[in-house]
Design an enzyme around this catalytic site. Structure first.
Site, mmCIF file in Angstrom:
data_model
loop_
_atom_site.group_PDB
_atom_site.id
_atom_site.type_symbol
_atom_site.label_atom_id
_atom_site.label_comp_id
_atom_site.label_asym_id
_atom_site.label_seq_id
_atom_site.Cartn_x
_atom_site.Cartn_y
_atom_site.Cartn_z
ATOM 1 N N ASP A 1 0.817 -1.216 0.000
ATOM 2 C CA ASP A 1 0.000 0.000 0.000
ATOM 3 C C ASP A 1 0.851 1.266 0.000
ATOM 4 O O ASP A 1 0.551 2.236 -0.699
ATOM 5 C CB ASP A 1 -0.918 0.021 1.225
ATOM 6 C CG ASP A 1 -2.025 -1.014 1.122
ATOM 7 O OD1 ASP A 1 -2.120 -1.657 0.057
ATOM 8 O OD2 ASP A 1 -2.764 -1.184 2.100
ATOM 9 N N TYR B 1 2.288 1.914 -3.361
ATOM 10 C CA TYR B 1 1.233 2.350 -4.284
ATOM 11 C C TYR B 1 0.890 3.824 -4.058
ATOM 12 O O TYR B 1 0.792 4.612 -5.014
ATOM 13 C CB TYR B 1 -0.009 1.479 -4.102
ATOM 14 C CG TYR B 1 -1.176 1.902 -4.967
ATOM 15 C CD1 TYR B 1 -1.203 1.613 -6.330
ATOM 16 C CD2 TYR B 1 -2.251 2.598 -4.415
ATOM 17 C CE1 TYR B 1 -2.268 2.013 -7.130
ATOM 18 C CE2 TYR B 1 -3.325 2.995 -5.211
ATOM 19 C CZ TYR B 1 -3.327 2.699 -6.568
ATOM 20 O OH TYR B 1 -4.388 3.098 -7.344
ATOM 21 N N ASP B 2 0.716 4.210 -2.798
ATOM 22 C CA ASP B 2 0.402 5.608 -2.492
ATOM 23 C C ASP B 2 1.498 6.542 -2.995
ATOM 24 O O ASP B 2 1.226 7.619 -3.538
ATOM 25 C CB ASP B 2 0.220 5.790 -0.979
ATOM 26 C CG ASP B 2 -1.077 5.168 -0.476
ATOM 27 O OD1 ASP B 2 -1.961 4.891 -1.299
ATOM 28 O OD2 ASP B 2 -1.183 4.952 0.748
ATOM 29 N N SER C 1 -13.281 9.358 -2.999
ATOM 30 C CA SER C 1 -12.148 8.965 -2.170
ATOM 31 C C SER C 1 -11.802 10.126 -1.241
ATOM 32 O O SER C 1 -12.488 11.145 -1.226
ATOM 33 C CB SER C 1 -10.949 8.593 -3.041
ATOM 34 O OG SER C 1 -10.570 9.700 -3.840
ATOM 35 N N LEU C 2 -10.737 10.001 -0.468
ATOM 36 C CA LEU C 2 -10.320 11.058 0.446
ATOM 37 C C LEU C 2 -8.896 11.489 0.141
ATOM 38 O O LEU C 2 -8.048 10.653 -0.200
ATOM 39 C CB LEU C 2 -10.389 10.574 1.904
ATOM 40 C CG LEU C 2 -11.776 10.239 2.464
ATOM 41 C CD1 LEU C 2 -11.641 9.657 3.866
ATOM 42 C CD2 LEU C 2 -12.655 11.473 2.490
ATOM 43 N N LYS D 1 -10.070 4.469 10.037
ATOM 44 C CA LYS D 1 -10.187 4.238 8.593
ATOM 45 C C LYS D 1 -10.010 2.740 8.350
ATOM 46 O O LYS D 1 -8.892 2.225 8.385
ATOM 47 C CB LYS D 1 -9.140 5.036 7.826
ATOM 48 C CG LYS D 1 -9.273 4.903 6.312
ATOM 49 C CD LYS D 1 -8.217 5.723 5.594
ATOM 50 C CE LYS D 1 -8.374 5.613 4.084
ATOM 51 N NZ LYS D 1 -8.195 4.217 3.600
ATOM 52 N N LYS E 1 -13.120 14.494 9.766
ATOM 53 C CA LYS E 1 -14.115 15.134 8.918
ATOM 54 C C LYS E 1 -14.996 16.077 9.714
ATOM 55 O O LYS E 1 -15.165 15.933 10.929
ATOM 56 C CB LYS E 1 -14.979 14.079 8.233
ATOM 57 C CG LYS E 1 -15.633 13.070 9.147
ATOM 58 C CD LYS E 1 -16.234 11.939 8.315
ATOM 59 C CE LYS E 1 -16.824 10.847 9.169
ATOM 60 N NZ LYS E 1 -17.323 9.722 8.364
ATOM 61 N N CYS F 1 8.585 -31.322 21.003
ATOM 62 C CA CYS F 1 9.739 -32.004 21.579
ATOM 63 C C CYS F 1 9.380 -32.325 23.026
ATOM 64 O O CYS F 1 8.897 -31.460 23.755
ATOM 65 C CB CYS F 1 10.986 -31.112 21.530
ATOM 66 S SG CYS F 1 12.397 -31.831 22.423
ATOM 67 N N CYS G 1 14.585 -28.429 26.775
ATOM 68 C CA CYS G 1 14.704 -27.726 25.498
ATOM 69 C C CYS G 1 13.941 -26.408 25.477
ATOM 70 O O CYS G 1 14.183 -25.563 24.623
ATOM 71 C CB CYS G 1 14.201 -28.613 24.358
ATOM 72 S SG CYS G 1 15.315 -29.968 23.948
#
Length: 683
Positions: free
Chosen positions: A41, A44-45, A87-88, A114, A296, A429, A434
């Site tokens: 992500d 991509y951004d 979108s934002l 989000k 917002k 085991c 161990c």
């Protein structure tokens, strides 16, 4: 407000630009289509930001809609949205948040999580869900009504409302961490490759009209319109109406997760930043995937006045955090032994940044899972750091290199070379020695003795220096002895000395551990079958450590949640730990279960309580202890004797809620439980 980050630099030439546009479209198609992801992500951004910056400098170039589309790379559908699903704009710094807050003037702003899922629009008519449409490209989407109404449905998005309301709801379909695990288990059982991450799983599952396996999903609303809301200006008030209809909202999940006293709304940038930071800090423990916070305007009037630009509203922004999923190359698989002798598998990967932290190691599932994934040296893998702080490999990601070398698990324990006990999926085991380092690390963990600083490396140093040979030895340590201990990491010649500061802190933590409740001391023994959930049950049932030690196998088998096999494990483990327990008692650990409520009024006095899902700011052990402070008895399963089920966010145990409803057991939300506890302990 400029939506292009200042750090985004334009591409030098048209050829490089067009190649970037091609990569962006291919990545977006996989992202929105639910296919195997091809790009993290964060990458991509950043790519989109550079394309957008290039278009501002060279407006004559053709980005094929990447910088202006509502959802670049997303495909539209047959159903048009009456109002586009925009979108934002994205921000990542406090300065950008302050700049946005200034544009709101004196209007109150709201902070919500989000969710990292798939947006959709849902219509109700006379209290019935009549249509659900995916976001698609923002202008039009696909009809997904069948997918969201088929059994088991989508949690938080009821098909039928308690009243005959008509209107529309917009929100996010997502998977909780528990949803994702259950979905992948079902998908693998159906002979299909597991999903890479929850967001990918939602998109892929929604596209399938018919499936042969169950995929649990959840919903959080962030907008509503319809009957009775025409004159309601406040977003918070509108979300309250949504919640009363039985629809889960982003507001309630955000507010329920934040610490008491942390505002989820305000007029000042510093207050909003405080809420964003608090939410990010809680991100690993939320129980559901989030990739940022949405800030917002609360007022619809203000929203209308500010309006929107081509792809996003001006009255809202998304404060993005560092991504919690990345892709890397598997270089080795290390095998270790856990606290009960169970084999653990750790991937050594090329360094990659996940959720702001550089990761070189990640946990893996069992041998069968590794084989199903076809993992080997050179495999491309998805690495996730979500739901807990331990990174893990979730799947083989995308097209695999041709030169992957198949991984062959060792035939025996890497420490004692004895053959594995392989009666089940989880190899073990049976040599007790161990697992000492793992036992000490487990005993010191937050949910058990909560000894800060006693991690794996320090525990290994104490064992290597022969200062600790069992759990009781911890309580005999002095600062001077600990400070001189050092540990040479495998494969290196570099040693680490613990030092006096860490040693003093460790000794103080060990001393405080003596006062932990009996339940935690039982769990700290590391006996098979006495984990974090069973420790409190055993303490409540037997009351004292002496009574537990004197219990027969039949006595143990009679405890709720323990069968004959587990009873044999516990009985044998107690017998083997007999000498250690004697020494623990001698140093003064708690040996009696305190049944007296810490709160005078005993708000839940005498009630048998079951907790399911994530309780904000509390581990499961801490939530059970909080219930006990209110006078309750904590249990692990819903039965006719259960008096109350406390339901947290991202609940994995839908069967518990269904069972409670079937039996008529009352329920309480995590928020109400926290409020009850806070009021009681401060009164």
């Amino acid at each position: 407000m400029d939506s292009v980050p200042a750090s985004a630099t334009p591409f030098d030439g048209l050829t490089e630009f067009e190649q970037a546009v091609g990569r962006a479209h291919a990545a977006a198609k996989a992202y929105f289509g639910g296919e195997t992801l091809t790009m993290p992500d964060g990458d991509y951004d950043h790519l989109i930001a550079r394309i957008t910056a290039s278009m501002e400098v060279n407006p004559q170039w053709d980005d094929r809609g990447v910088s202006t589309a509502v959802a670049a790379g997303a495909s539209g559908g047959a159903v048009r949205h009456e109002t586009p699903m925009l979108s934002l704009d994205k921000i990542t710094t406090a300065a950008e948040l302050e700049q946005f807050t200034n544009t709101l003037s004196t209007c109150t702003a709201v902070v919500e999580a989000k969710f990292d899922g798939m947006a959709c629009h849902v219509d109700y008519r006379d209290g019935r869900l009549v249509r659900a449409v995916s976001r698609g490209d923002g202008a039009a989407g696909d009809d997904i009504t069948h997918q969201v109404t088929r059994e088991p449905g989508v949690a938080g998005l009821p098909v039928s409302l308690p009243n005959a309301w008509s209107g529309s709801v917009r929100g996010e379909i997502f998977m909780t961490n528990a949803d994702f695990e259950a979905a992948n288990d079902a998908r693998v059982a159906a002979g299909k490759a597991p999903f890479v991450n929850p967001r990918n799983a939602v998109a892929g599952s929604i596209r399938k009209v018919e499936r042969t396996y169950s995929v649990p999903m959840s919903f959080a609303a962030y907008a509503i319109s319809g009957d009775g809301l025409e004159d309601v200006d406040s977003h918070l008030e509108r979300m309250a109406h949504t919640r009363l209809s039985g629809i889960t909202t982003a507001t309630m999940l955000t507010a329920g997760a934040l610490p008491a006293g942390t505002l989820t709304y305000g007029r000042r940038a510093e207050d909003l930043q405080r809420a964003v930071d608090a939410l990010e800090k809680l991100r690993p423990r939320l129980g559901f995937p989030v990739d940022g916070a949405v800030i917002k305007a609360d007022s619809r009037v203000v929203r209308t006045r500010m309006g929107s630009h081509s792809s996003a509203p001006r009255w809202a922004v998304a404060y993005k955090w560092a991504p919690d999923t990345a892709y890397s190359i598997l270089r080795e698989i290390h095998v270790s032994v856990g606290r009960t002798g169970r084999a653990g598998f750790r991937a050594v990967i090329d360094p990659v940044t996940v959720a702001g932290t550089t990761i070189r190691y990640a946990s893996l599932h069992n041998v069968d899972w590794i084989a199903q994934q076809g993992l080997g040296v050179g495999s491309r893998v998805a690495v996730v750091r979500a739901g807990d702080v331990i990174p893990r490999v979730t799947a083989a990601a995308g097209e695999q290199p041709e030169d992957v070398v198949p991984w062959i698990p060792p035939a025996g324990c890497p420490q004692c070379d004895q053959p594995w006990e392989r009666s089940g999926q989880l190899w073990r085991c049976t040599t007790p020695a161990c697992s000492l380092v793992s036992l000490l690390t487990y005993a010191a963990s937050r949910d058990v003795l909560d000894i800060d600083g006693l991690g794996e490396e320090v525990a290994a140093a104490l064992v290597e220096a022969d200062l600790v040979r069992d759990l009781a030895d911890l309580y005999t340590l002095t600062s001077d002895r600990i400070a001189e201990a050092s540990y040479v990491r495998p494969g290196t010649t570099v040693g680490r000395r613990i030092g006096r500061t860490t040693a003093a802190k460790l000794v103080a933590g060990i001393a405080a551990a003596k006062e932990r409740p009996l339940a935690r001391h039982i769990t700290s023994l590391g006996i098979r079958g006495t984990g974090r959930r069973m420790g409190p049950t055993l303490a409540q049932h037997f009351g004292t450590l002496d009574a537990l030690r004197a219990a027969t196998t039949d006595d143990l088998a009679a405890v709720n949640g323990i069968g004959t096999v587990t009873a044999c494990w516990i009985s044998a483990g107690l017998h083997e730990a007999d000498e250690v327990i004697d020494r623990l008692i001698a140093v003064g650990i708690a040996t009696v279960h305190d049944t007296t409520p810490a709160v005078a009024d005993g708000s839940l006095a005498g009630k048998r309580v079951v907790i399911t899902g994530a309780i904000p700011n509390m581990t499961r052990t801490q939530a059970q202890e909080a219930a006990e402070r209110l006078g309750a008895t904590a249990s692990g399963s819903v039965t006719p004797k259960t008096d109350l089920l406390i339901v947290g966010a991202g609940s994995s145990a839908r069967s518990k809620l269904a069972k409670a409803n079937e039996l008529g057991v009352p329920t309480m939300s995590a928020e109400d439980f926290l409020a009850l506890h806070a009021a009681a302990v401060t009164s």
